[in-house]
Structure formats: structure tokens, C-alpha cells
Design an enzyme around this catalytic site. Structure first.
Site, PDB file in Angstrom:
ATOM      1  N   VAL A 173      36.954  26.221 -35.321  1.00  0.00           N
ATOM      2  CA  VAL A 173      36.410  25.270 -34.357  1.00  0.00           C
ATOM      3  C   VAL A 173      35.631  26.067 -33.323  1.00  0.00           C
ATOM      4  O   VAL A 173      36.029  27.174 -32.941  1.00  0.00           O
ATOM      5  CB  VAL A 173      37.521  24.459 -33.670  1.00  0.00           C
ATOM      6  CG1 VAL A 173      36.951  23.555 -32.583  1.00  0.00           C
ATOM      7  CG2 VAL A 173      38.288  23.621 -34.690  1.00  0.00           C
ATOM      8  N   CYS A 174      34.493  25.526 -32.897  1.00  0.00           N
ATOM      9  CA  CYS A 174      33.706  26.125 -31.823  1.00  0.00           C
ATOM     10  C   CYS A 174      33.332  27.583 -32.172  1.00  0.00           C
ATOM     11  O   CYS A 174      32.939  27.875 -33.298  1.00  0.00           O
ATOM     12  CB  CYS A 174      34.481  26.015 -30.512  1.00  0.00           C
ATOM     13  SG  CYS A 174      33.508  26.238 -29.016  1.00  0.00           S
ATOM     14  N   GLY A 175      33.499  28.503 -31.218  1.00  0.00           N
ATOM     15  CA  GLY A 175      33.123  29.895 -31.440  1.00  0.00           C
ATOM     16  C   GLY A 175      34.017  30.635 -32.403  1.00  0.00           C
ATOM     17  O   GLY A 175      33.751  31.800 -32.725  1.00  0.00           O
ATOM     18  N   GLY A 202      32.124  22.014 -34.575  1.00  0.00           N
ATOM     19  CA  GLY A 202      31.256  22.395 -33.466  1.00  0.00           C
ATOM     20  C   GLY A 202      32.070  22.680 -32.218  1.00  0.00           C
ATOM     21  O   GLY A 202      33.241  23.042 -32.287  1.00  0.00           O
ATOM     22  N   THR A 212      29.255  25.710 -35.082  1.00  0.00           N
ATOM     23  CA  THR A 212      29.804  26.406 -33.922  1.00  0.00           C
ATOM     24  C   THR A 212      29.335  25.665 -32.675  1.00  0.00           C
ATOM     25  O   THR A 212      28.606  24.665 -32.769  1.00  0.00           O
ATOM     26  CB  THR A 212      29.359  27.882 -33.898  1.00  0.00           C
ATOM     27  OG1 THR A 212      30.118  28.592 -32.911  1.00  0.00           O
ATOM     28  CG2 THR A 212      27.870  28.030 -33.602  1.00  0.00           C
TER      29      THR A 212
END
Length: 222
Positions: A104-106, A154, A124
């Protein structure tokens, strides 16, 4: 429900992570039947997230069993961990046998640096898309990107959508829908500016300046 397959999930946490990156998926996944979740770090000492929340690991990198699903999020403290050889080796080992390799994300940067996203599309946070592309990853702009057994979300709040996608993949659409309903996940944000396209260039630039002031390594908006 007892005849449903059992799945072992691992959520990798670390000092300075963004809590919601993992708490969002955790909330969804913990409601699924026959699921065992491990919250993993080097030690079992409490971890302080980038917003000050304390989260306690229950499994170490060394003692973690083989995982069906491995997941990691991002955070302001990511820079101090993402190149750690011990951490990257853990991802390589678990990623070589896991049914699903996710982030998830970074958190997608961890997977990329462990060599687990080469030849795959991944999502990301919008501020990290250029950095992820520089690691040889085809970057998608969807809330959740599925490319074979790589499932990536994201930025931050996308972790809830990500969790529901994992729920559907593991147990089917109906179970995922029931989980969403029980959570009353019916987003209606007060402002429709949750992506760069919707926010407009002026707000995007202000957000990037704000992020730089927080110490984030921001290059440019996607």
C-alpha cells in the site's frame, strides 16, 4: 465457514510507517474468515508510527512462518528502512513463495528494491510515482493495481480499497461485499480533491511544498 481455506497474512511494520497504510487493510482483513495475521518487524518492541501511534509487532522477521500474502505500507520513516539488507532479504524470501505479494502507498518501493516488481505494474502514492518508475516499475494510477499475483494500492486511504480487493481474491465477491457493508465503508469526502487530477495544479503544488516541509523526498506530481 470452517471449510473455507486458511490464509496466513503478514503485515510488515516499521518505525515511522504511516499507520493507516496498514491499519486500513488490517481492519478489512481481520474480519475475514479463517485468517491468521502476523504483524512483523525485527523485534517485538512497540513501534511508533509517523503520526505518533504505537503499534506492537507480534512476529519477528526471523520467526515469521511462510506467508500466503505479504504486505507493506509506506511512511515518513520509510527512508531509514527501505534499503535495509535484512528487510529486503525478508521480502525476497517471503516473496518467492507467497501466493500474493502486495503493498500500500510507498510500500511498493520495498517490493521494487527487493526485485519483486520487475516486469509488473504497480500503484503507489501519487508523490512517489516517479521514484517507483526509476526503479524499473511500470506505474499505474489506479487506486488498486492487480498484475498477476502482485496487488498494490495507491496512497494511504487506498489501503481500505486494497483490503477489499484482497478479500475478494481470497474469498469471493460476496464475502468482500459483506465486509464492506459491516465496515459501513461508503466514502463521501467533504472535498473532491483526493487525486492530483481532481485537485488542480495550484493545490498540488501547495501539497508538494507542504510535504517537503515534512521532510518527504518529493520530485514532481504525476
Amino acid at each position: 465457514m470452517t471449510d473455507l481455506p486458511k490464509h496466513i497474512l503478514g503485515l510488515v511494520i516499521y518505525p515511522g510507517m504511516t499507520a493507516l497504510d496498514i491499519v486500513g487493510p488490517q481492519q478489512v482483513l481481520s474480519a475475514l474468515p479463517n485468517i491468521q495475521i502476523h504483524r512483523i518487524w525485527k523485534t517485538l518492541d512497540p513501534i511508533k508510527t509517523d503520526d505518533g501511534m504505537m503499534i506492537v509487532p507480534d512476529t519477528t522477521l526471523e520467526n515469521c512462518p511462510p506467508l500466503d500474502v505479504i504486505c507493506v505500507g509506506g511512511g515518513l520513516g520509510q527512508r531509514g528502512v527501505v534499503d535495509d539488507p535484512e528487510v529486503l532479504e525478508f521480502f525476497r524470501q517471503q516473496g518467492s513463495t507467497a501466493k500474493f505479494v502486495t503493498s500500500v502507498c510507498g510500500g511498493s518501493e520495498f517490493l521494487a528494491k527487493a526485485g519483486l516488481l520487475q516486469g509488473y505494474r504497480a500503484a503507489t502514492h501519487w508523490m512517489a510515482r516517479e521514484q517507483l518508475a526509476e526503479l524499473g516499475v511500470e506505474v499505474g494510477t489506479e487506486r488498486v493495481v492487480i498484475d498477476r499475483n502482485r496487488i498494490t494500492g495507491g496512497g494511504v486511504t487506498a489501503g481500505i480499497d486494497f483490503g477489499l480487493v484482497i478479500a475478494e481474491v481470497l474469498y469471493g465477491e460476496e464475502t468482500a461485499k459483506i465486509t464492506q457493508l459491516l465496515m459501513e465503508y461508503d466514502p463521501a469526502p467533504p472535498f473532491d480533491v483526493g487525486s492530483p487530477k481532481k485537485a488542480g495544479s495550484d493545490l498540488v503544488n501547495k501539497a508538494m511544498l507542504y510535504a517537503r516541509n515534512l521532510g518527504l523526498a518529493v520530485k514532481q506530481a504525476a
